[in-house]
Design a protein around this motif. Structure first.
Motif, PDB file in Angstrom:
ATOM      1  N   GLN A 176       0.837  -1.207   0.000  1.00 37.68           N
ATOM      2  CA  GLN A 176       0.000   0.000   0.000  1.00 37.68           C
ATOM      3  C   GLN A 176       0.871   1.255   0.000  1.00 37.68           C
ATOM      4  O   GLN A 176       0.552   2.239  -0.681  1.00 37.68           O
ATOM      5  N   LEU A 177       1.973   1.195   0.756  1.00 34.89           N
ATOM      6  CA  LEU A 177       2.903   2.322   0.767  1.00 34.89           C
ATOM      7  C   LEU A 177       3.547   2.487  -0.603  1.00 34.89           C
ATOM      8  O   LEU A 177       3.718   3.618  -1.085  1.00 34.89           O
ATOM      9  N   TYR A 235       2.261   1.690  -3.493  1.00 39.09           N
ATOM     10  CA  TYR A 235       1.243   2.286  -4.372  1.00 39.09           C
ATOM     11  C   TYR A 235       1.113   3.781  -4.101  1.00 39.09           C
ATOM     12  O   TYR A 235       1.061   4.599  -5.025  1.00 39.09           O
ATOM     13  N   SER A 236       1.080   4.142  -2.823  1.00 42.03           N
ATOM     14  CA  SER A 236       0.960   5.555  -2.456  1.00 42.03           C
ATOM     15  C   SER A 236       2.139   6.356  -2.999  1.00 42.03           C
ATOM     16  O   SER A 236       1.967   7.474  -3.502  1.00 42.03           O
ATOM     17  N   ARG A 237       3.343   5.787  -2.943  1.00 35.42           N
ATOM     18  CA  ARG A 237       4.528   6.505  -3.415  1.00 35.42           C
ATOM     19  C   ARG A 237       4.541   6.648  -4.940  1.00 35.42           C
ATOM     20  O   ARG A 237       5.009   7.668  -5.459  1.00 35.42           O
ATOM     21  N   LYS A 275       1.865   6.950  -6.626  1.00 33.90           N
ATOM     22  CA  LYS A 275       0.793   7.924  -6.867  1.00 33.90           C
ATOM     23  C   LYS A 275       1.252   9.349  -6.566  1.00 33.90           C
ATOM     24  O   LYS A 275       0.854  10.303  -7.258  1.00 33.90           O
ATOM     25  N   THR A 276       2.096   9.521  -5.548  1.00 36.62           N
ATOM     26  CA  THR A 276       2.540  10.859  -5.161  1.00 36.62           C
ATOM     27  C   THR A 276       3.842  11.281  -5.841  1.00 36.62           C
ATOM     28  O   THR A 276       4.326  12.384  -5.599  1.00 36.62           O
ATOM     29  N   GLY A 325      -5.973   0.747  -8.709  1.00 30.46           N
ATOM     30  CA  GLY A 325      -6.425   1.262  -7.420  1.00 30.46           C
ATOM     31  C   GLY A 325      -7.891   1.060  -7.143  1.00 30.46           C
ATOM     32  O   GLY A 325      -8.341   1.221  -6.007  1.00 30.46           O
ATOM     33  N   SER A 361       9.697   4.193   5.911  1.00 32.84           N
ATOM     34  CA  SER A 361       8.298   3.793   6.107  1.00 32.84           C
ATOM     35  C   SER A 361       7.796   4.124   7.503  1.00 32.84           C
ATOM     36  O   SER A 361       6.601   4.034   7.772  1.00 32.84           O
ATOM     37  N   SER A 410       2.389  11.958   6.599  1.00 38.43           N
ATOM     38  CA  SER A 410       2.405  12.969   5.534  1.00 38.43           C
ATOM     39  C   SER A 410       3.711  12.966   4.760  1.00 38.43           C
ATOM     40  O   SER A 410       3.770  13.403   3.616  1.00 38.43           O
ATOM     41  N   ALA A 430       4.443   9.005   2.625  1.00 41.82           N
ATOM     42  CA  ALA A 430       3.712   8.781   1.367  1.00 41.82           C
ATOM     43  C   ALA A 430       4.564   9.179   0.171  1.00 41.82           C
ATOM     44  O   ALA A 430       4.319   8.725  -0.952  1.00 41.82           O
ATOM     45  N   ASP A 490     -10.909   7.199  -4.274  1.00 40.70           N
ATOM     46  CA  ASP A 490      -9.508   7.594  -4.397  1.00 40.70           C
ATOM     47  C   ASP A 490      -9.030   7.616  -5.843  1.00 40.70           C
ATOM     48  O   ASP A 490      -7.863   7.882  -6.107  1.00 40.70           O
TER      49      ASP A 490
END
Length: 703
Positions: free
Chosen positions: A14-15, A17-19, A21-22, A40, A121, A126, A129, A592
């Motif tokens: 999940q982390l 994927y978040s990275r 995405k950001t 997603g 991690s 904030s 991510a 999301d």
């Protein structure tokens, strides 16, 4: 096995994927926008499936597709387009490596190395991510330290350059460094080595497998490159009896010394150390300079880029956002134009100034003419050139003629330029000879075909899209599927087409089919698993909670009594409840991914619930229109929170989604943002909690 277990955790993926995405918006990332949405949509289920595949030995990395970006020396920089699942696995691997290497590499941050400074991690949410901290502060620090060393008397500057750095990294040496220096487990290293060897091959043409090179483009690669060079850093820093200062920003190495002979000694040592790593110094770029003006040498003149950016985004009296004041524009324009004059005070073809200017300058005819005349000197900035043309000169005859002359050039050296033209100008008139040139053959210029799909659509060449094939290129196939789905107005065709994609052997194409089905509640009615469907689809459909409303309200929103209202006695019409479930599912899964779609379906959910409330409590409808009945405050005294917030949600649905082209005052509507949707979801939770806490006495209601 501790690291490998951490790698296979849901939190780690999940982390990852978040990275992804950001990650900063780059040309590379834009090609993955659809994948981020498609994958997603059922993120938890897809992550669990990847983890299961790795555990069971099913996962195998795939060859990547390469893009070749022109450089100013007439060579190219290859970008490796991994399939999205591979990209996610790569980031998940490097997350673990980063966490375990951090304690050893962190003491050198901001003193020796400045570029890719990571967040672990365990950093605050904030920060973690994002895989890297902001490069802007790091680059400033890199230059500030350079100035400090100069002021301390280190007047000799050498910049050490490595030829084709990413392409020459040796997989075996990299894994040895990771194992010996950072204690990375063998199981992770074996998987990484297998992936890297696969990704060095190009699926677009025959090539040999190689154990050299890491993919350029992915977020993870610069960090692995940093760890590779960290071995070089440590060797250099061990040198004694020579006065020098050594700093590095990614692969930009600077050596400061007080005399020329010291510089020569360090360069000679760097040459040997880098060759031990299998790297080749680029001798033509390794120079020793005695400097007198450090600001001029580092191009640190008063650029004022940050103040210009602030002005650009500000909305002030007499100036709209996204535009410079005329005085600021003139100053920046003059500097930009001087970049193309070798005799001016500006650095000739200053890449920082050119790149910045293309995205900030106002419409200016002199800039347009200069770009057309000098584009061959700034091919690395061609994406920015086209951005400027599209923003300010989309219909200009000179620009259109210039673009058409490029795409008609049969001998053009870099076909990447053609791809970028189709990307920015998909409405450029159709040309049959150009179509014929690029539509056939399995060649390296697949990106042209990728962007040509939208070009065909904009020129209403529907039949050509329908007969096109992907040449086994996932990215092209994904784009063709999107437009084949959009082209048809027949709901039956759309449903059949997307349902058929669920059987595709390519995991991501099958997930795209599911994503397309969820564009309309009607398409997923009766959707069930069958044995022909892809394994990813099987996992999603068979693992999906039987009742998404109960699952979300109880497990996600903390509402412990969803059955108080969402029960068979109240919702005895199975068809109506199925429609509610489907709308709720799309609302949740889009939250999301697509804020507009999520809000549209949230409003549908509220509409169905409102109708059920009115029926249960014998409240008559004023009209047949949901919004009118809601605005008449018919449930205000019974369920005041629901009444208030549902009116707001319905209003936002009408003004901030794709339901209407214009807002209530006639302006082109702006789609709701994810932050605004998050606020509405918070209000929806309060509404549903009030609803479930209401005394639904079955004896006193009509069902």
């Amino acid at each position: 096995m501790i690291q490998f277990q951490a790698f296979l955790s849901i939190d780690n993926f999940q982390l990852a994927y978040s990275r992804l995405k950001t990650a900063s918006k780059t040309f590379y990332k834009t090609i993955y926008y659809d994948d981020l949405r498609i994958f997603g949509y059922f993120l938890d289920e897809n992550i669990e499936n990847i983890i299961n595949h790795i555990k069971r030995g099913i996962y195998r990395p795939e060859k990547c597709h390469k893009i070749f970006i022109p450089k100013k020396d007439n060579l190219v920089r290859p970008l490796s387009m991994l399939n999205f699942i591979d990209l996610l696995v790569y980031q998940a691997i490097v997350n673990i490596i980063a966490d375990n290497a951090y304690d050893k590499i962190a003491p050198f941050y901001n003193s020796v190395i400045f570029g890719n400074i990571i967040n672990t991690s365990t950093a605050r949410p904030s920060d973690r991510a994002f895989f890297y901290k902001s490069w802007k502060t790091r680059w400033k620090r890199f230059n500030d330290v350079s100035k400090t060393y100069f002021n301390e008397g280190y007047k000799y500057l050498s910049e050490f350059d490595i030829a084709s750095f990413f392409d020459t990294i040796d997989h075996n040496i990299l894994c040895q460094i990771l194992e010996n220096n950072y204690k990375i487990e063998k199981q992770i290293l074996n998987l990484l080595a297998d992936c890297l060897e696969t990704w060095t091959a190009d699926s677009n043409h025959s090539t040999f497998n190689s154990k050299h090179g890491i993919p350029q483009g992915p977020l993870s690669s610069p960090f692995l490159a940093d760890l590779y060079l960290m071995h070089l850093d440590l060797e250099v820093l061990r040198i004694k009896n020579v006065q020098f200062k050594y700093i590095r920003y990614v692969d930009d190495i600077r050596i400061f010394a007080k005399d020329r002979i010291s510089s020569q000694k360090i360069i000679a040592a760097l040459d040997l150390f880098s060759r031990d790593l299998g790297l080749i110094p680029q001798g033509s770029k390794v120079l020793i300079k005695e400097i007198t003006d450090i600001d001029k040498e580092l191009n640190l003149q008063n650029n004022k880029f940050s103040s210009i950016s602030k002005e650009f985004y500000e909305l002030t009296i007499g100036k709209e956002a996204g535009k410079l004041k005329s005085k600021t524009h003139k100053k920046l324009r003059d500097r930009f134009l001087n970049c193309f004059n070798e005799n001016s005070s500006e650095i000739y073809l200053d890449k920082s100034l050119i790149s910045f200017s293309l995205y900030k300058l106002n419409q200016d005819n002199e800039v347009k003419i200069t770009l057309i005349k000098n584009y061959v000197f700034i091919l690395t900035h061609f994406d920015g050139v086209l951005f400027y043309f599209k923003k300010h000169f989309a219909l200009d005859k000179d620009v259109i003629y210039f673009l058409e002359s490029l795409i008609n050039d049969e001998h053009i050296l870099f076909h990447h330029l053609i791809a970028l033209i189709f990307k920015h100008f998909p409405d450029i008139p159709f040309n049959e000879s150009i179509y014929s040139r690029y539509i056939n053959g399995n060649h390296r210029h697949w990106l042209v075909r990728f962007y040509m799909v939208r070009w065909l659509f904009q020129n209403n060449k529907i039949e050509l899209i329908l007969i096109s094939n992907s040449l086994d290129n996932y990215f092209i196939e994904r784009e063709l599927n999107n437009y084949k789905f959009i082209i048809s107005k027949d709901p039956s065709f759309r449903k059949f087409f997307a349902t058929k994609l669920l059987e595709n052997k390519n995991n991501l194409i099958s997930l795209q089919g599911l994503y397309l089905l969820f564009s309309d509640v009607a398409y997923i009615v009766g959707l069930k698993y069958n044995s022909d469907q892809n394994d990813y689809i099987r996992y999603i459909l068979t693992k999906q909670p039987l009742d998404i409303i109960h699952h979300t309200l109880k497990d996600k929103w903390g509402i412990m009594n969803p059955e108080a209202f969402f029960n068979p006695l109240i919702w005895h019409e199975q068809e109506m409840y199925e429609e509610l479930l489907n709308s709720f599912l799309i609302f949740v899964k889009s939250a999301d991914i697509d804020a507009s779609k999520s809000l549209l379906n949230l409003n549908l959910v509220n509409n169905l619930i409102f109708d059920k409330i009115c029926k249960c409590l014998k409240i008559g409808f004023k009209t047949l229109e949901y919004g009118s009945n809601l605005n008449s405050n018919r449930i205000e005294y019974i369920l005041p929170i629901c009444n208030r917030y549902w009116i707001e949600i319905n209003e936002k649905r009408n003004q901030r989604t794709e339901a209407h082209s214009y807002d209530k005052v006639g302006n082109i509507r702006s789609l709701i943002t994810f932050n605004e949707l998050k606020d509405l979801i918070g209000k929806e939770k309060q509404s549903i909690e009030e609803l479930c806490n209401f005394n639904w006495n079955i004896k006193n209601i009509i069902i």
